[in-house]
Scaffold this motif. Structure first.
Motif, PDB file in Angstrom:
ATOM      1  N   SER A 129       4.715   4.391   3.581  1.00  0.00           N
ATOM      2  CA  SER A 129       5.412   5.459   4.313  1.00  0.00           C
ATOM      3  C   SER A 129       6.588   4.903   5.125  1.00  0.00           C
ATOM      4  CB  SER A 129       4.447   6.243   5.212  1.00  0.00           C
ATOM      5  OG  SER A 129       4.082   5.495   6.341  1.00  0.00           O
ATOM      6  N   GLN A 180      -4.655  -0.368  15.656  1.00  0.00           N
ATOM      7  CA  GLN A 180      -4.881   0.884  16.388  1.00  0.00           C
ATOM      8  C   GLN A 180      -6.334   0.961  16.856  1.00  0.00           C
ATOM      9  OE1 GLN A 180      -3.853   0.575  13.179  1.00  0.00           O
ATOM     10  NE2 GLN A 180      -2.089   1.883  12.747  1.00  0.00           N
ATOM     11  N   ILE A 239       6.966  -4.686  10.709  1.00  0.00           N
ATOM     12  CA  ILE A 239       6.566  -3.689  11.708  1.00  0.00           C
ATOM     13  C   ILE A 239       5.066  -3.765  11.888  1.00  0.00           C
ATOM     14  CG2 ILE A 239       6.410  -1.789  10.014  1.00  0.00           C
ATOM     15  CD1 ILE A 239       7.655  -0.132  12.571  1.00  0.00           C
ATOM     16  N   GLY A 263       0.794  -1.232   0.000  1.00  0.00           N
ATOM     17  CA  GLY A 263       0.000   0.000   0.000  1.00  0.00           C
ATOM     18  C   GLY A 263       0.818   1.270   0.000  1.00  0.00           C
ATOM     19  N   ALA A 284       6.764  -4.051   4.919  1.00  0.00           N
ATOM     20  CA  ALA A 284       6.361  -2.687   5.279  1.00  0.00           C
ATOM     21  C   ALA A 284       4.940  -2.466   4.760  1.00  0.00           C
ATOM     22  CB  ALA A 284       7.339  -1.673   4.677  1.00  0.00           C
TER      23      ALA A 284
HETATM   24  C1  GRF Z   1       1.876   0.470   9.253  1.00  0.00           C
HETATM   25  O1  GRF Z   1       1.030   0.924  10.271  1.00  0.00           O
HETATM   26  C2  GRF Z   1       2.564  -0.805   9.658  1.00  0.00           C
HETATM   27  O2  GRF Z   1       2.828  -0.879  11.026  1.00  0.00           O
HETATM   28  C3  GRF Z   1       1.543  -1.849   9.270  1.00  0.00           C
HETATM   29  O3  GRF Z   1       0.977  -1.391   8.080  1.00  0.00           O
HETATM   30  C4  GRF Z   1       1.097   0.036   8.015  1.00  0.00           C
HETATM   31  C5  GRF Z   1       1.830   0.341   6.755  1.00  0.00           C
HETATM   32  O4  GRF Z   1       1.911   1.708   6.517  1.00  0.00           O
HETATM   33  N1  GRF Z   1       2.169  -3.142   9.143  1.00  0.00           N
HETATM   34  P1  GRF Z   1       2.853   2.242   5.362  1.00  0.00           P
HETATM   35  O5  GRF Z   1       2.434   1.504   4.086  1.00  0.00           O
HETATM   36  O6  GRF Z   1       4.261   1.923   5.749  1.00  0.00           O
HETATM   37  O7  GRF Z   1       2.590   3.702   5.270  1.00  0.00           O
END
Ligand code: GRF
Length: 202
Positions: free
Chosen positions: A13, A121, A107, A10, A86
C-alpha cells in the motif's frame, strides 16, 4: 525524471501511494523498478497490473550477500536514483548498503528508536505508549536504525486494537513517505552525524 526502485514483500500500500503521487505529478519521479522477494506479494501483482517494470527475485534459501548482489544488479540496470523499501521484510547486506549509501529509504510504523522490528504497532499497544507514529529513515546495516528523515506522531487511543491503530498509522505513512522522498530527491537536507537537517523548500 528521477527514478525510484521499490523493494517490497507484501501488500504494497505504501508503494501504491508513492506510485499514485508519481502518476499525478505530486512527486516528480517515476517508478523505474519494483522488486519483490516473494512471488505471492500483492504489491508485485499490482505493479504488473499497472504495467510497471516489476521483477520477482525469490530470496528463500539464498545467502544474503548473493541475494543482494542480484537485487543490486537489477537496480544498476534500471538506472535508479533512490531505493525505497516499502514493507520489504529483509535486512540488507553491508555491501548493498555501501553501494547505495544515502540512497536507500525505509518506512517504519513507529517513532524510532521506539519499537523497531516486527509488529511495531502491537509493541506500542502492549507497552502502553500514549503516542506512536511512523518514521522514514535512511537505511544502514542495522534493523530500523539509520538517520531519521521525517516522523509523524499518531496518538494511541484507549479503545485501539492493533488493527485500528495500524490503519491510522498507515494513513500517515502514505503521506509521509512521498514527502520524505521529495526532500531526498531534491537534496533539501544535509547530514550532520546522525541528524538529517532539512533545508526550507525553494
Ligand atoms: C508498513 O506498515 C510499513 O511501515 C512497514 O511495513 C508495512 C508495509 O505495508 N515497513 P504496505 O506493504 O506498504 O501496505
Amino acid at each position: 525524471m528521477k527514478r525510484l526502485a521499490i523493494l517490497l514483500s507484501g501488500r504494497g500500500s505504501n508503494f501504491q501511494a508513492i506510485a499514485a503521487n508519481c502518476r499525478s505529478g505530486a512527486l516528480a519521479a517515476e517508478i523505474g523498478l519494483v522488486i519483490s522477494n516473494r512471488a505471492d506479494a500483492a504489491g508485485l501483482e499490482w505493479a504488473r497490473s499497472q504495467g510497471l517494470p516489476a521483477v520477482c527475485l525469490p530470496s528463500k534459501g539464498l545467502d544474503r550477500d548473493l541475494y543482494d548482489q542480484q537485487v543490486a544488479t537489477e537496480i544498476r540496470k534500471a538506472n535508479i536514483d533512490l531505493v525505497c523499501l516499502a514493507g520489504y521484510m529483509r535486512i540488507l547486506s553491508a555491501a548493498f548498503v555501501r553501494e547505495f549509501a544515502g540512497r536507500i529509504l525505509n518506512i517504519h510504523p513507529s517513532l524510532l528508536p521506539a519499537f523497531p522490528g516486527l509488529d511495531a504497532q502491537k509493541q506500542a499497544l502492549d507497552y502502553g505508549a500514549k503516542m506512536t507514529g511512523c518514521t522514514v529513515h535512511f537505511v544502514d546495516e542495522g534493523l530500523d536504525s539509520g538517520p531519521v528523515v521525517l516522523q509523524k506522531a499518531v496518538p494511541v487511543l484507549d479503545d485501539d486494537s492493533v488493527g485500528t491503530l495500524s490503519a491510522r498509522i498507515l494513513a500517515e505513512e502514505h503521506r509521509l513517505y512521498s514527502e520524505a522522498i521529495r526532500i531526498v530527491l531534491d537534496g533539501r537536507y544535509r547530514l550532520e552525524g546522525r541528524r538529517v537537517i532539512l533545508s526550507s523548500a525553494s
